[in-house]
Design a protein around this motif. Structure first.
Motif, mmCIF file in Angstrom:
data_model
loop_
_atom_site.group_PDB
_atom_site.id
_atom_site.type_symbol
_atom_site.label_atom_id
_atom_site.label_comp_id
_atom_site.label_asym_id
_atom_site.label_seq_id
_atom_site.Cartn_x
_atom_site.Cartn_y
_atom_site.Cartn_z
ATOM 1 N N VAL A 90 135.582 -66.279 62.408
ATOM 2 C CA VAL A 90 136.442 -66.315 63.603
ATOM 3 C C VAL A 90 136.398 -64.996 64.369
ATOM 4 O O VAL A 90 136.162 -64.975 65.585
ATOM 5 C CB VAL A 90 137.897 -66.655 63.209
ATOM 6 N N ARG A 91 136.603 -63.892 63.692
ATOM 7 C CA ARG A 91 136.720 -62.602 64.373
ATOM 8 C C ARG A 91 135.347 -61.994 64.683
ATOM 9 O O ARG A 91 135.142 -61.430 65.768
ATOM 10 C CB ARG A 91 137.529 -61.633 63.518
ATOM 11 N N ALA A 92 134.389 -62.107 63.741
ATOM 12 C CA ALA A 92 133.066 -61.534 63.966
ATOM 13 C C ALA A 92 132.121 -62.510 64.649
ATOM 14 O O ALA A 92 131.021 -62.119 65.070
ATOM 15 C CB ALA A 92 132.463 -61.071 62.637
ATOM 16 N N GLY A 93 132.515 -63.768 64.741
ATOM 17 C CA GLY A 93 131.710 -64.756 65.458
ATOM 18 C C GLY A 93 130.468 -65.233 64.724
ATOM 19 O O GLY A 93 129.551 -65.777 65.353
ATOM 20 N N LEU A 94 130.409 -65.056 63.409
ATOM 21 C CA LEU A 94 129.252 -65.516 62.649
ATOM 22 C C LEU A 94 129.336 -67.023 62.409
ATOM 23 O O LEU A 94 130.426 -67.564 62.220
ATOM 24 C CB LEU A 94 129.176 -64.799 61.297
ATOM 25 N N PRO A 95 128.207 -67.711 62.402
ATOM 26 C CA PRO A 95 128.211 -69.138 62.045
ATOM 27 C C PRO A 95 128.759 -69.305 60.623
ATOM 28 O O PRO A 95 128.611 -68.392 59.792
ATOM 29 C CB PRO A 95 126.730 -69.533 62.115
ATOM 30 N N PRO A 96 129.385 -70.446 60.313
ATOM 31 C CA PRO A 96 129.975 -70.639 58.979
ATOM 32 C C PRO A 96 129.011 -70.364 57.829
ATOM 33 O O PRO A 96 129.385 -69.712 56.856
ATOM 34 C CB PRO A 96 130.407 -72.105 59.012
#
Length: 324
Positions: A90-96
């Motif tokens: 959520v915060r770093a925007g990485l894919p799950p």
């Protein structure tokens, strides 16, 4: 004939898996008779989710105990893994999937640190993992400031809500991990070395077994399984919660291991017993909830069951040593 029967009874009495399996059946039947909803599909599915979460860290904990160590960080590391995956997504925007891989790498690094501290620095496992337990809880609160992280990617929800033949995916993954652990311990040379290192480190060293390598690998596996269990928890909740996730779960993991016949001094115990011990604890916890018992009594019951299991373990060890 009588001697053969007596010998069989004695072997069964010394096999912890038999007693735990019988206890599971007795508890399940008793609760089903008293509360028909206990054996309902909804409740059984909920128990399956719980079993996957507790069972994964119980297997990891047991692998460490088999080497003669202890890992007090499994619960706290699970909770931190939930927050790390949520934060990365959520915060770093990485894919799950990338958030999961990064978290697993961090957890594996923590396990490697545990193993090296125990083998190279000769630090007590209790102290090393207690430090991680404390730090992990602090990291969780520092990242979230006590607030939950929402907006988790859909992959986590898919893991927690997917069904295969009406069975939730998490308990199936737990069974897969249990089978893999059983195969490793029972059917591989490296698995037998784990028992040797935990049972008699000096004899293992004289036999040319690289004990330190086995110990380190078990600590790494324990930490990885904690993070893997965190995936199940996050998929079930669909929110990165910092409130109580994983707190005290290390006690349930140790209890499941000991109840299942894993000796706290190392070198003894089987995956079948660990799974049975986890099932028994889940039946007791869920049964108390179904019976609407005061939640304050849950830890009392857990403590009593753990105390009985440790006592039985010591009596069984003394009996075997006396005959040997």
């Amino acid at each position: 004939m009588n001697e053969t029967r007596a010998s069989l009874v004695r072997r069964l009495a010394e096999t912890p898996e038999v007693g735990v399996a019988i206890a599971c059946v007795v508890v399940f039947v008793a609760l089903t008779v008293d509360k028909s909803a206990f054996a309902g599909a909804v409740n059984l599915r909920g128990m399956g989710f719980d079993l996957a979460q507790y069972g994964l860290i119980a297997i990891g904990e047991s692998l460490v105990i088999l080497t003669g160590g202890i890992d007090l960080s499994v619960g706290a590391l699970l909770g931190t893994s939930v927050i790390l995956m949520s934060w990365f997504n959520v915060r770093a925007g990485l894919p799950p999937i990338l958030a999961i891989l990064v978290t697993l790498a961090i957890a594996g690094g923590v396990g490697l640190m545990h193993g090296l501290a125990v083998t190279r620095l000769r630090m007590a496992p209790f102290v090393v993992t207690l430090v991680t337990y404390t730090v992990a809880q602090g990291v969780t609160l520092a990242i979230t400031s006590g607030a939950s992280i929402t907006g988790i990617g859909g992959l986590f929800g898919d893991i927690g809500q997917t069904y295969v033949a009406q069975i939730p995916l998490p308990p199936l993954l737990f069974v897969a991990v249990a089978v893999a652990a059983w195969f490793f311990l029972e059917r591989t040379y490296a698995g037998r070395q784990v028992y040797a290192v935990g049972g008699n480190p000096e004899a293992a060293r004289l036999a040319g077994i690289r004990g330190n390598r086995r110990i380190v690998s078990m600590y790494v596996t324990s930490s990885l399984l904690s993070a893997f269990a965190g995936i199940m928890v996050l998929g079930r909740m669909s929110v990165g919660s910092a409130s109580g996730v994983g707190v005290g779960w290390e006690l349930s993991a140790i209890a499941a291991a000991v109840i299942g016949g894993v000796s706290l001094v190392g070198g003894q115990g089987r995956i079948l017993g660990i799974v049975a011990g986890t099932v028994l604890l889940e039946l007791i916890n869920n049964g108390l909830t179904t019976l609407q018992a005061n939640t304050n009594y849950t830890n009392i019951v857990l403590g009593c069951v753990l105390g009985l299991a440790i006592t039985a373990d010591r009596l069984r060890a003394r009996s075997i040593a006396r005959r040997g």
